[in-house]
Scaffold this motif. Structure first.
Motif: not given
Length: 125
Positions: A84-105
């Motif tokens: 049910s998209l509206k014209p006011e939904d138009a925008a650039v949408y960004y994905c976000h992660a607040d904290r990522v623990v990853y393997y470095r070596g």
């Protein structure tokens, strides 16, 4: 080391639907809360929806009842089903992660506040 890549944006008629996807690339130990934000021209970036690693969701009032956020922790993906998209939904949408623990070596590192590059959503009235 850690990248978020969005896809699925495009042009849709008002009342239509789009599904955005976000893929996290890298070798992860854990990704905490994730979310979708959007920014329209001349406006500040705003929260759309968030989801915890356990699946608890939160929506901003403008999208509540129309958008659905989901994630697959095994595939390190997140999605946003927009209905049910509206014209006011138009925008650039960004994905976000607040904290990522990853393997470095052989060790683990942490990075906070990770953003994707954004995907454009246009809604024609």
């Amino acid at each position: 080391q850690v990248q978020l890549v969005e896809s699925g944006g495009g042009l849709v008629q008002a009342g239509g639907s789009l599904r955005l996807s976000c893929v996290a690339s890298g070798r992860f130990y854990a990704i905490n809360d994730m979310g979708w934000y959007r920014q329209a021209p001349g406006k500040q970036r705003e929260l759309v929806a968030t989801i915890t690693s356990g699946g608890t969701t939160n929506y901003s009032d403008p999208v509540k009842g129309r958008f659905i956020i989901s994630r697959d922790n095994y595939k390190n993906t997140m999605a946003l089903q927009m209905n049910s998209l509206k014209p006011e939904d138009a925008a650039v949408y960004y994905c976000h992660a607040d904290r990522v623990v990853y393997y470095r070596g052989s060790s683990r590192s942490t990075v906070e506040n990770v953003w994707g590059q954004g995907t454009q959503v246009t809604v024609a009235s």
